[in-house]
Each structure stands twice: as structure tokens, then as C-alpha cells.
Motif scaffolding. Sequence first.
Motif, short mmCIF file in Angstrom:
data_model
loop_
_atom_site.label_atom_id
_atom_site.label_comp_id
_atom_site.label_asym_id
_atom_site.label_seq_id
_atom_site.Cartn_x
_atom_site.Cartn_y
_atom_site.Cartn_z
N ASN A 44 42.20 44.95 44.56
CA ASN A 44 42.74 43.96 45.49
C ASN A 44 41.83 43.70 46.69
N LEU A 45 41.17 44.73 47.18
CA LEU A 45 40.27 44.55 48.32
C LEU A 45 39.07 43.71 47.94
N PHE A 46 38.54 43.91 46.75
CA PHE A 46 37.41 43.12 46.30
C PHE A 46 37.81 41.66 46.08
N ILE A 47 39.01 41.42 45.59
CA ILE A 47 39.50 40.05 45.44
C ILE A 47 39.64 39.40 46.82
N PHE A 48 40.04 40.16 47.82
CA PHE A 48 40.10 39.64 49.19
C PHE A 48 38.71 39.17 49.64
N PHE A 49 37.68 39.99 49.37
CA PHE A 49 36.32 39.60 49.75
C PHE A 49 35.82 38.41 48.94
N LEU A 50 36.19 38.33 47.66
CA LEU A 50 35.80 37.17 46.87
C LEU A 50 36.43 35.89 47.41
N ASN A 51 37.69 35.97 47.80
CA ASN A 51 38.35 34.81 48.41
C ASN A 51 37.67 34.43 49.72
N PHE A 52 37.28 35.43 50.49
CA PHE A 52 36.57 35.18 51.75
C PHE A 52 35.24 34.49 51.48
N PHE A 53 34.46 34.99 50.51
CA PHE A 53 33.17 34.38 50.17
C PHE A 53 33.35 32.96 49.65
N TYR A 54 34.43 32.72 48.90
CA TYR A 54 34.69 31.38 48.38
C TYR A 54 35.04 30.40 49.51
N ARG A 55 35.90 30.85 50.43
CA ARG A 55 36.27 29.99 51.55
C ARG A 55 35.08 29.66 52.44
N LYS A 56 34.18 30.62 52.64
CA LYS A 56 33.01 30.41 53.48
C LYS A 56 31.88 29.69 52.75
N GLY A 57 31.99 29.54 51.42
CA GLY A 57 30.98 28.82 50.65
C GLY A 57 29.82 29.65 50.16
N TYR A 58 29.99 30.96 50.03
CA TYR A 58 28.92 31.82 49.56
C TYR A 58 28.89 31.97 48.04
N ILE A 59 29.99 31.70 47.37
CA ILE A 59 30.03 31.73 45.91
C ILE A 59 30.68 30.45 45.41
N LEU A 60 30.43 30.12 44.16
CA LEU A 60 31.04 28.93 43.56
C LEU A 60 32.48 29.19 43.16
N GLY A 61 32.78 30.42 42.78
CA GLY A 61 34.13 30.77 42.38
C GLY A 61 34.13 32.02 41.52
N TYR A 62 35.29 32.34 40.98
CA TYR A 62 35.42 33.50 40.10
C TYR A 62 36.58 33.27 39.15
N VAL A 63 36.51 33.92 38.00
CA VAL A 63 37.58 33.89 37.00
C VAL A 63 37.80 35.31 36.50
N TYR A 64 39.02 35.57 36.07
CA TYR A 64 39.35 36.88 35.51
C TYR A 64 38.96 36.90 34.04
N ASN A 65 38.14 37.87 33.64
CA ASN A 65 37.79 38.04 32.23
C ASN A 65 38.91 38.73 31.48
N ASN A 66 39.37 39.83 32.02
CA ASN A 66 40.51 40.57 31.48
C ASN A 66 41.16 41.31 32.63
N TYR A 67 41.99 42.27 32.35
CA TYR A 67 42.70 42.97 33.43
C TYR A 67 41.82 43.96 34.19
N LYS A 68 40.54 44.11 33.78
CA LYS A 68 39.65 45.04 34.47
C LYS A 68 38.46 44.36 35.15
N LYS A 69 38.02 43.22 34.62
CA LYS A 69 36.79 42.60 35.11
C LYS A 69 37.03 41.18 35.57
N VAL A 70 36.16 40.77 36.49
CA VAL A 70 36.17 39.42 37.01
C VAL A 70 34.73 38.89 36.93
#
Length: 132
Positions: free
Chosen positions: A30-56
Motif C-alpha cells: 500500500n505504501l508503494f502504491i501511495f508513492f506511485l500515485n504521487f509520482f503519477y500526479r506529479k508527472g514522473y511516470i506515465l502510469g501503472y497497471v496491476y499484473n497480478n495480486y503480487k506485482k505491478v
Amino acid sequence: MVNKLVYKNLITLRNASMGKKIFVDVYYNNLFIFFLNFFYRKGYILGYVYNNYKKVRVFLKYYKDKGLLQGLVFSVNKPVFSYKALKYIRYHYKYEKHLYMFSTIKGFLTLDEIFLNNYTIGGVLYFCIILT
């Protein structure tokens, strides 16, 4: 205290950005998803998708052949900054080219958010992104 999974994933993102990868698959919490959302909002990444219940899968963003997460810097000893030290950083350094993320009693906040919300708190430096 640093979450080891988040720390390893941030290093993986930085290394993939330096290696000019299009995407990278990492484990998440959950903490890493928080940082991914932060990076997405700030424009540092294009996005992310869930591969399965363990990986993104994280899609990285580049500007003029430089990865935006290439300047991700970590503090080994996790220095604690007082409010006075944060004011000093804000007024005396060129922090416009730096994005500081602090762990505070109000949650994770950037240096701008601390002063925007008129908080008089300090925090522990979690990471810094240096824009070059």
C-alpha cells in the motif's frame, strides 16, 4: 523506519529509468502504491497497471532522453529536519530543482506542502528527486 520493499522498488525504478526501460515490473504494498500515485500526479511516470495480486507494472516517463526518476536520491542515515531547518532549505537553497518528500506526523508531505498548509512541523527525509 524505512519500508524495505518500497526502498528496493524505488531503487529499481531509478535504475530502470537510467537504463531507459519502457516499463518495469515490481512487487507492491500500500505504501508503494501511495508513492506511485504521487509520482503519477506529479508527472514522473506515465502510469501503472496491476499484473497480478503480487506485482505491478510501472511505465516510465522520459524527457529529452533523460528519465524523470533518474535523479532519485536516498538518504542512508535518514536525517531528521526541524521546522527551522526546513525554512532554511526553502529560503537559502535552490529547491525549485529538488522535490523533497518528508515523513511527518501529518503523513508524507513535500517541502512545498508543508509551507503551503502553514504547518510548523519537521520531518524525516524519505527521498529527494533532483531535476537536471
